[in-house]
Design a protein around this motif. Structure first.
Motif, PDB file in Angstrom:
ATOM      1  N   MET A 198     -50.542 -22.285 -38.015  1.00  0.00           N
ATOM      2  CA  MET A 198     -49.576 -23.381 -37.926  1.00  0.00           C
ATOM      3  C   MET A 198     -48.312 -22.876 -37.252  1.00  0.00           C
ATOM      4  N   THR A 199     -47.852 -23.555 -36.212  1.00  0.00           N
ATOM      5  CA  THR A 199     -46.680 -23.121 -35.492  1.00  0.00           C
ATOM      6  C   THR A 199     -45.644 -24.242 -35.483  1.00  0.00           C
ATOM      7  N   THR A 200     -44.411 -23.912 -35.864  1.00  0.00           N
ATOM      8  CA  THR A 200     -43.279 -24.813 -35.732  1.00  0.00           C
ATOM      9  C   THR A 200     -42.221 -24.046 -34.972  1.00  0.00           C
ATOM     10  N   SER A 201     -41.002 -24.576 -34.900  1.00  0.00           N
ATOM     11  CA  SER A 201     -39.938 -23.882 -34.186  1.00  0.00           C
ATOM     12  C   SER A 201     -39.588 -22.569 -34.850  1.00  0.00           C
ATOM     13  N   THR A 202     -39.897 -22.416 -36.131  1.00  0.00           N
ATOM     14  CA  THR A 202     -39.504 -21.201 -36.849  1.00  0.00           C
ATOM     15  C   THR A 202     -40.676 -20.474 -37.482  1.00  0.00           C
ATOM     16  N   ARG A 203     -41.841 -21.073 -37.530  1.00  0.00           N
ATOM     17  CA  ARG A 203     -42.958 -20.482 -38.247  1.00  0.00           C
ATOM     18  C   ARG A 203     -44.200 -20.351 -37.372  1.00  0.00           C
ATOM     19  N   THR A 204     -44.768 -19.168 -37.396  1.00  0.00           N
ATOM     20  CA  THR A 204     -46.067 -18.934 -36.772  1.00  0.00           C
ATOM     21  C   THR A 204     -46.933 -18.229 -37.803  1.00  0.00           C
ATOM     22  N   SER A 205     -48.073 -18.827 -38.109  1.00  0.00           N
ATOM     23  CA  SER A 205     -48.908 -18.301 -39.182  1.00  0.00           C
ATOM     24  C   SER A 205     -49.817 -17.184 -38.708  1.00  0.00           C
ATOM     25  N   ARG A 206     -50.025 -16.213 -39.565  1.00  0.00           N
ATOM     26  CA  ARG A 206     -51.117 -15.266 -39.376  1.00  0.00           C
ATOM     27  C   ARG A 206     -52.440 -16.027 -39.488  1.00  0.00           C
ATOM     28  N   GLU A 207     -53.479 -15.431 -38.924  1.00  0.00           N
ATOM     29  CA  GLU A 207     -54.804 -16.025 -38.991  1.00  0.00           C
ATOM     30  C   GLU A 207     -55.749 -15.091 -39.750  1.00  0.00           C
ATOM     31  N   LEU A 208     -56.853 -15.664 -40.181  1.00  0.00           N
ATOM     32  CA  LEU A 208     -57.858 -14.884 -40.898  1.00  0.00           C
ATOM     33  C   LEU A 208     -58.557 -13.932 -39.934  1.00  0.00           C
ATOM     34  N   GLU A 209     -58.555 -12.657 -40.271  1.00  0.00           N
ATOM     35  CA  GLU A 209     -59.209 -11.643 -39.444  1.00  0.00           C
ATOM     36  C   GLU A 209     -60.621 -11.328 -39.926  1.00  0.00           C
ATOM     37  N   GLN A 210     -60.781 -11.267 -41.264  1.00  0.00           N
ATOM     38  CA  GLN A 210     -62.075 -10.850 -41.806  1.00  0.00           C
ATOM     39  C   GLN A 210     -62.228 -11.378 -43.222  1.00  0.00           C
ATOM     40  N   GLN A 244     -49.844 -19.743 -43.638  1.00  0.00           N
ATOM     41  CA  GLN A 244     -49.968 -21.122 -44.089  1.00  0.00           C
ATOM     42  C   GLN A 244     -51.307 -21.287 -44.789  1.00  0.00           C
ATOM     43  N   LEU A 245     -51.289 -21.784 -46.014  1.00  0.00           N
ATOM     44  CA  LEU A 245     -52.494 -21.964 -46.809  1.00  0.00           C
ATOM     45  C   LEU A 245     -52.584 -23.401 -47.288  1.00  0.00           C
ATOM     46  N   THR A 246     -53.795 -23.946 -47.313  1.00  0.00           N
ATOM     47  CA  THR A 246     -54.023 -25.297 -47.825  1.00  0.00           C
ATOM     48  C   THR A 246     -55.252 -25.289 -48.716  1.00  0.00           C
ATOM     49  N   ALA A 247     -55.156 -25.935 -49.883  1.00  0.00           N
ATOM     50  CA  ALA A 247     -56.275 -25.993 -50.815  1.00  0.00           C
ATOM     51  C   ALA A 247     -57.263 -27.067 -50.387  1.00  0.00           C
ATOM     52  N   LEU A 248     -58.502 -26.671 -50.102  1.00  0.00           N
ATOM     53  CA  LEU A 248     -59.559 -27.627 -49.784  1.00  0.00           C
ATOM     54  C   LEU A 248     -60.107 -28.252 -51.061  1.00  0.00           C
ATOM     55  N   LYS A 249     -59.986 -27.519 -52.151  1.00  0.00           N
ATOM     56  CA  LYS A 249     -60.197 -28.012 -53.503  1.00  0.00           C
ATOM     57  C   LYS A 249     -59.220 -27.240 -54.373  1.00  0.00           C
ATOM     58  N   THR A 271     -56.878 -21.352 -43.966  1.00  0.00           N
ATOM     59  CA  THR A 271     -55.778 -20.473 -43.593  1.00  0.00           C
ATOM     60  C   THR A 271     -55.367 -20.690 -42.151  1.00  0.00           C
ATOM     61  N   GLY A 272     -54.042 -20.636 -41.911  1.00  0.00           N
ATOM     62  CA  GLY A 272     -53.497 -20.640 -40.566  1.00  0.00           C
ATOM     63  C   GLY A 272     -53.774 -21.886 -39.770  1.00  0.00           C
TER      64      GLY A 272
END
Length: 285
Positions: A1-13, A238-243, A213-214
């Motif tokens: 997730m990217t905004t003017s101030t935030r860029t999220s890490r992504e899942l690597e593994q 950035q994290l979001t609950a799918l459940k 994630t991300g």
């Protein structure tokens, strides 16, 4: 997730833990294994113990030594009594934690104070820099009311053990590894943004539910670890609950020093390990 101030890490593994037995036969899931120590420096190990079968945990962890690192025990359910050969004693209860610095060496035990019911928690090992491996041992016992909890604007319930989350400072701060250790509870559809310092190695561990994630929305499911990438432009996750989900977010500044481990001793060289064994056998811990 990217905004003017935030860029999220992504899942690597994605990592699935492996069944293991430790202590006097306590059944657990080893999530952070020895082959991940370099990638997740300064973290050496993460175990989850979770069972309502007394046969899985009742024998506990009788007297055993440590040298050269720190252990963090976080209890979600159950009671565990600890003793050490320096005369320290304490009781870990549901919602509490203990941050123990093994340093130059001690012998301690962790024994359940229950004969039935659920025993659920985590033990994380955090490395010490070479210059601090032989410092005096110490404990920081943390009762549930000493672990600050807040509700974010998005509705996330967050408990802070170490580091800082949305201005809320945990009771543990460390100058060399600057660890972040938070427990996040999310209802379905709820999101949480967590700042993570650039350069920190970081991972999430989902112990209930499922999250995405991300910006890529990659999933981390039940009892899975998600190692987060170290993108230089990322400012957090950035994290979001799918459940409905419960998860740990753990991050730390890497030490970038050699790791030499033999069981409960973690030093920088094989010679230091041999000295640790000699000192333990000579009763010098």
């Amino acid at each position: 997730m990217t905004t003017s101030t935030r860029t999220s890490r992504e899942l690597e593994q994605l990592i699935a833990g492996v069944p293991a037995s430790d202590g006097a036969g306590v059944q657990l899931q080893r999530v952070l294994t020895q082959d991940l120590q370099k990638r997740l420096d300064p973290f050496l190990m993460l175990d989850e113990f979770r069972s309502d079968n007394p046969g899985d945990y009742l024998a506990g962890f009788p007297d055993h030594p440590h040298r050269g690192f720190e252990t963090v025990t976080y209890m979600l359910a159950g009671k565990m009594r600890h003793f050490d050969n320096k005369g320290n004693e304490g009781l870990l209860v549901s919602g509490g934690a203990q941050w123990m610095t093994a340093g130059s060496g001690l012998v301690h035990s962790e024994l359940p104070e229950q004969e039935d019911g659920l025993m659920h928690g985590f033990q994380l090992w955090v490395n010490l820099p070479a210059q601090n491996k032989m410092i005096d041992p110490g404990y920081q016992d943390l009762t549930p009311d000493q672990l600050p909890t807040y509700t974010s604007e998005s509705g996330a319930q967050v408990t802070v053990l170490a580091g800082v989350s949305e201005g809320v400072e945990g009771p543990v701060q460390r100058p060399d590894t600057h660890p972040l250790y938070i427990d996040v509870h999310l209802s379905e559809g709820t999101s949480h943004w967590q700042d993570i310092p650039a350069g920190h190695n970081a991972f999430v561990y989902v112990y209930e539910g499922e999250i995405s994630t991300g910006a890529e929305g990659r999933k981390v499911g039940f009892r899975r670890m998600g190692i987060l990438n170290n993108a230089s432009e990322a400012t957090g996750i950035q994290l979001t609950a799918l459940k409905e989900a419960k998860l740990l977010i753990i991050a730390g500044q890497p030490l970038r020093e050699p790791i030499a481990q033999w069981g409960p001793f973690v030093m920088n060289t094989h010679e230091e390990l041999e000295q640790a064994v000699r000192d333990f056998r000579a009763g010098k811990f």
